[in-house]
Design a protein around this motif. Structure first.
Motif, PDB file in Angstrom:
ATOM      1  N   VAL A  87       0.765  -1.360   0.023  1.00  0.00           N
ATOM      2  CA  VAL A  87       0.051  -0.183   0.041  1.00  0.00           C
ATOM      3  C   VAL A  87       0.872   1.313  -0.021  1.00  0.00           C
ATOM      4  N   THR A  88       2.081   1.419   0.912  1.00  0.00           N
ATOM      5  CA  THR A  88       2.596   2.563   1.097  1.00  0.00           C
ATOM      6  C   THR A  88       3.521   2.620  -0.489  1.00  0.00           C
ATOM      7  N   GLN A  89       4.056   1.734  -1.145  1.00  0.00           N
ATOM      8  CA  GLN A  89       4.585   2.004  -2.425  1.00  0.00           C
ATOM      9  C   GLN A  89       3.434   2.324  -3.303  1.00  0.00           C
ATOM     10  N   GLU A  90       2.271   2.092  -3.257  1.00  0.00           N
ATOM     11  CA  GLU A  90       1.502   2.570  -4.249  1.00  0.00           C
ATOM     12  C   GLU A  90       1.192   4.025  -3.976  1.00  0.00           C
ATOM     13  N   ILE A  91       0.981   4.373  -2.687  1.00  0.00           N
ATOM     14  CA  ILE A  91       0.308   5.468  -2.341  1.00  0.00           C
ATOM     15  C   ILE A  91       1.764   6.542  -2.619  1.00  0.00           C
ATOM     16  N   PHE A  92       2.863   6.199  -2.446  1.00  0.00           N
ATOM     17  CA  PHE A  92       4.119   7.228  -2.929  1.00  0.00           C
ATOM     18  C   PHE A  92       4.223   7.210  -4.339  1.00  0.00           C
TER      19      PHE A  92
END
Lengths: 306, 548
Positions: A87-92
């Motif tokens: 999730v964090t990778q996608e959001i960033f």
């Protein structure tokens, strides 16, 4: 000042915790089965159960919440149910797009809004003032969805000046930034105008005139600067609103930002992604507000935080 | 488009034969015979350029066992190959990566002999071991369509480097058809599985197809580049080697109006056209419209058999008789469609061609009679029927989609005249699906498309009620036997009989009331040459080249 900043930063913690609880509960309470969203129409009961096991959805709610909070504290929101991407990778990867769009939108609205507001105030109760105010009324009341589509039809399809959608080049940014910024520009124009009219009546402006200063110096140095406090507040709030408000514009222009990610994740009942996205949007909103508050004291040295 | 109304031709064996002769199953399909002498001669296919395809839905994950998304299947189908393929005109199953295959007499074992010249995008050869690795992931990783489509798979056995045997606990009817899916059944490159693991394979896929994965701009596009060594195209293509364009870019634009604007502005080369925008592209000088038949009904009225009074077949029949499909088609899709008579569409294998004889036509008098007979009478001066003091009021749960809403409102008006009150409740799709599987509805309108009569198992088998797609809550032992026959029989003729009987039974008992199938269109920009679709609308891209 430092104590104030510390206090404000610390107050972010309970705010975010509250958001986390609310988001988690809302996401888990809305009807709709993530397993069905992933397995599709043709998945049978056994497959759906396997998917639920795989995603940890068979665990009791409080355990899922505990996992979510402990993960979130480490900045780990897990992997997307539907794409498998962390999730964090996608959001960033999406956040910069939204930030870019919101920044372009707010810059456009500041430039247009301030100029129009100053012009209208200078021509108070003359035709130019009326024209600006009618245009501003139009800008405030136009649904951004419709306005976006109109921009596409006129500037992309008919005139062919800009691409219809997508990101990739600076020219891709123009139409969505316009669609996004127009409302804020209209609000700023009205606010700048009324704020300037107030200041124009004050004693120090009369003194400045009496000193023989030129009109442009009076307007820009004395009137405009002193009218800016309420304007900055609104710019700050609008920027936060734009960050979240890009949802519709991103959808219309197929802009690969966080708003579109949120819609898609909601439709797919992608719990981790929805939770992560909303938390990041909330965090951005809180931080922007903090920066705006601090900016007041720069503009007006009389404002101090102790 | 020459495949238009193919299903009409399908009803006659003679015509099918004629068509097979004129169109053939061979790749040489057109041009020479119908080339206008005044037209400029068609150039030789040229290489290069980027073919831009517009799509509404973005793919989720490019792992065959982890997705059920049509959008992901589409991308994987360009990157992969299947063991078997289908004739573009007849749908007949033909060999592809498996040069030959044998089915054991009991139908529980299928042996495939693979081509020996196929390589993955990494350069690794495709052999039986690579297939074994892909298929054995079904157990651990399987919750997508790739897994679902293998049915009761029990064992995978590598006989030698290029021979593979699949063993099933029961004969699985849709198996061979399912193995024609280049998307859901592509072989995963073992080197990529080693490097990325199953978790990250979905964003770093590699297989054996004409296009290799290059880049994924999340929320925007996927880019595929030409696989230069490709030399095993399906037999019906002219082009036997690598694809002509350098790249394919799949551009994802959810918003209909924006996607159509992008198409009109010339940013997209090929894109499906929504019926609302048909007029823009119909006589557009820069676009050709390709029409095809959808393998499914766009609109069906689902009756919840668990809810009184819909447990009474007379009531369901009355509602089927009281439905004016032509009027709905005119209102909902501006006349761009045709009434659906059966549960399955004419282009699907196993379609019962005389289903129209069993179908309900618009007969409001007959509907009223059936309602009277069921005890629902119209009291003097009232306009809603009553029985034992209860009014005949039904809840129709739908998505707020424009087409569905128009259909719902037409039905509401038509049933009102019969003395049946319809309350329309709208929900977002995810929510609606949950409510439908819980059986909260009386009625719903849902469309579908599928590939095989096995669909009837999913929607009508009693064990699928409450957990699967049997949202009509049909619990009929005889139907169960018929759809089990469809699922667990490999013999084509026997299977077809089961499928036909199930279709008749479903209509006779009014399990669903099929409403319509709408016309389907794809717009192709004039700079694109060589584009075609197969009998069910699958895009055939390997002969495509760009003139600019």
């Amino acid at each position: 000042m430092t104590t104030y900043i510390m206090k404000r930063v610390l107050s972010i913690i309970p705010t975010m915790l509250g958001v986390a609880v609310l988001v988690f509960l809302m996401v888990h309470m809305i009807p709709g089965d993530p397993a069905r969203a992933i397995g599709g129409l043709e998945a049978d009961a056994a497959q759906l159960e396997a998917i639920r096991q795989d995603l940890g959805l068979h665990e009791p709610l409080h355990i899922q919440f505990f996992d979510f909070v402990t993960g979130a504290l480490r900045g780990d929101f897990g992997r997307s149910f539907s794409t498998g991407v962390p999730v964090t990778q996608e959001i960033f990867s999406r956040m910069p797009h939204t930030f870019k769009l919101a920044l372009a939108g707010i810059s456009l609205s500041v430039v247009i809004g301030l100029t129009a507001g100053v012009v209208a105030a200078q021509h108070h109760q003359r035709p130019l003032d009326n024209i600006v105010m009618v245009a501003a009324m139009f800008g405030v009341s136009m649904p951004s969805f419709w306005f976006g589509l109109m921009l596409i039809v006129i500037f992309a399809v008919t005139l062919g000046w800009f691409p219809t959608s997508g990101s990739g080049s600076p020219s891709h940014l123009v139409l969505p930034a316009m669609a996004l910024g127009i409302r804020a520009a209209a609000i700023l124009a009205r606010l700048t105008r009324s704020s300037m009219l107030d200041v124009m009546k004050s004693d120090f402006v009369r003194t400045a005139r009496g000193k023989g200063l030129s009109e442009s110096v009076i307007t820009l140095k004395h009137v405009l600067r002193n009218s800016l406090i309420p304007v900055v507040t609104i710019v700050g709030l609008q920027f936060g609103a734009l960050l979240a408000g890009t949802v519709i514009i991103e959808q219309v222009f197929a802009w690969p930002g966080i708003g579109r990610l949120l819609i898609r994740s909601l439709m797919a009942r992608d719990f981790p992604m929805v939770q992560g996205t909303i938390l990041y949007i909330a965090l951005a909103f809180v931080l922007v507000n903090l920066v705006v508050d601090l900016f007041y004291s720069v503009l007006d040295p009389r404002i101090q935080y102790n | 488009m020459r495949l238009k109304n193919w299903h009409v031709l399908c009803v006659s064996v003679l015509l099918v034969f004629t068509m097979a002769v004129t169109l053939g199953c061979a790749p040489e399909v057109d041009d020479e015979a119908d080339t206008d002498p005044d037209e400029e001669p068609v150039d030789e296919p040229g290489e290069g350029g980027t073919l831009v395809l517009g799509q509404a839905e973005e793919a989720d994950v490019l792992h065959p066992h982890r997705t059920a998304a049509i959008a992901a299947n589409f991308v994987m189908a360009q990157m992969g190959d299947a063991l078997l393929t289908r004739c573009p005109e007849t749908g007949e199953i033909e060999p592809h990566l498996a040069e030959e295959y044998e089915v054991a007499d009991d139908g529980k074992e299928v042996t495939f002999h693979l081509r020996e010249d196929v390589t993955f995008h990494s350069g690794e050869p495709l052999d039986a071991h690579a297939y074994e690795r892909t298929l054995s992931a079904v157990d651990k990783e399987g919750h997508g369509q790739g897994a679902a489509r293998l049915g009761p798979l029990e064992d995978i056995h590598v006989e030698d480097d290029y021979t593979l045997t699949l063993t099933f606990s029961e004969p699985f009817g849709p198996l061979l058809l399912n193995l024609t899916s280049a998307g859901y059944q592509h072989a995963m490159d073992p080197t990529h599985l080693d490097e990325y693991g199953h978790d990250d394979y979905g964003r770093n896929p590699s297989s054996t197809g004409p296009w290799q994965f290059d880049d994924w701009m999340s929320g925007e596009s996927i880019t595929l580049t030409r696989y230069e060594d490709y030399a095993w195209a399906e037999y019906f293509y002219d082009n036997e080697s690598a694809a002509y364009p350098d790249e394919i870019e799949l551009r994802y634009i959810e918003e209909d109006s924006t996607r159509m604007a992008a198409l009109e502005a010339g940013e997209l080369d090929i894109c499906s056209v929504s019926l609302a925008d048909l007029d823009t592209f119909k006589d557009h000088p820069e676009f050709e419209l390709v029409e095809y038949d959808r393998e499914g009904n766009c609109s069906n009225l689902w009756f919840n058999h668990d809810q009184e009074p819909l447990d009474d077949v007379r009531l369901r029949r009355a509602l089927a008789y009281g439905m004016n499909k032509e009027a709905i088609i005119n209102a909902a899709i501006d006349g761009h469609g045709e009434p659906a008579h059966g549960i399955l569409p004419p282009v699907m294998w196993g379609y019962y061609e005389n289903i129209e004889d069993h179908a309900y036509t618009y007969q409001p008098d007959k509907a009223a009679e059936l309602l009277d007979e069921a005890g629902w009478e119209l009291p003097e001066g009232e306009d809603v029927r009553e029985k034992d003091g209860e009014t005949l009021s039904l809840t129709l749960m739908v998505t707020p989609d424009q087409e569905v809403m128009r259909t719902s409102e037409m039905l509401q008006a038509q049933y009102r005249e019969l003395g049946v009150e319809i309350e329309i409740d709208t929900y977002e799709w995810g929510t609606l699906m949950e409510y439908l599987s819980e059986g909260r509805h009386d009625l719903s309108i849902v469309g579908y498309s599928s590939t095989d009569p096995d669909w009837l198992y999913q929607i009508f088998h009693s064990e699928e009620a409450g957990v699967g797609l049997n949202w009509a809550f049909v619990r009929d032992e005889e139907m169960d036997e018929l759809v089990e026959g469809i699922r667990y029989t490999l013999d084509e003729e026997e299977r077809r009989e089961y499928a036909e009987e199930a279709q008749i039974r479903a209509i006779d008992n009014a399990h669903w009331a099929p409403i319509y199938r709408s016309d389907q269109y794809i717009a192709v920009h004039e700079r694109v040459e060589g584009f075609d679709v197969n009998f069910r609308g699958t895009w055939l891209l390997h002969d495509v080249w760009l003139t600019e």
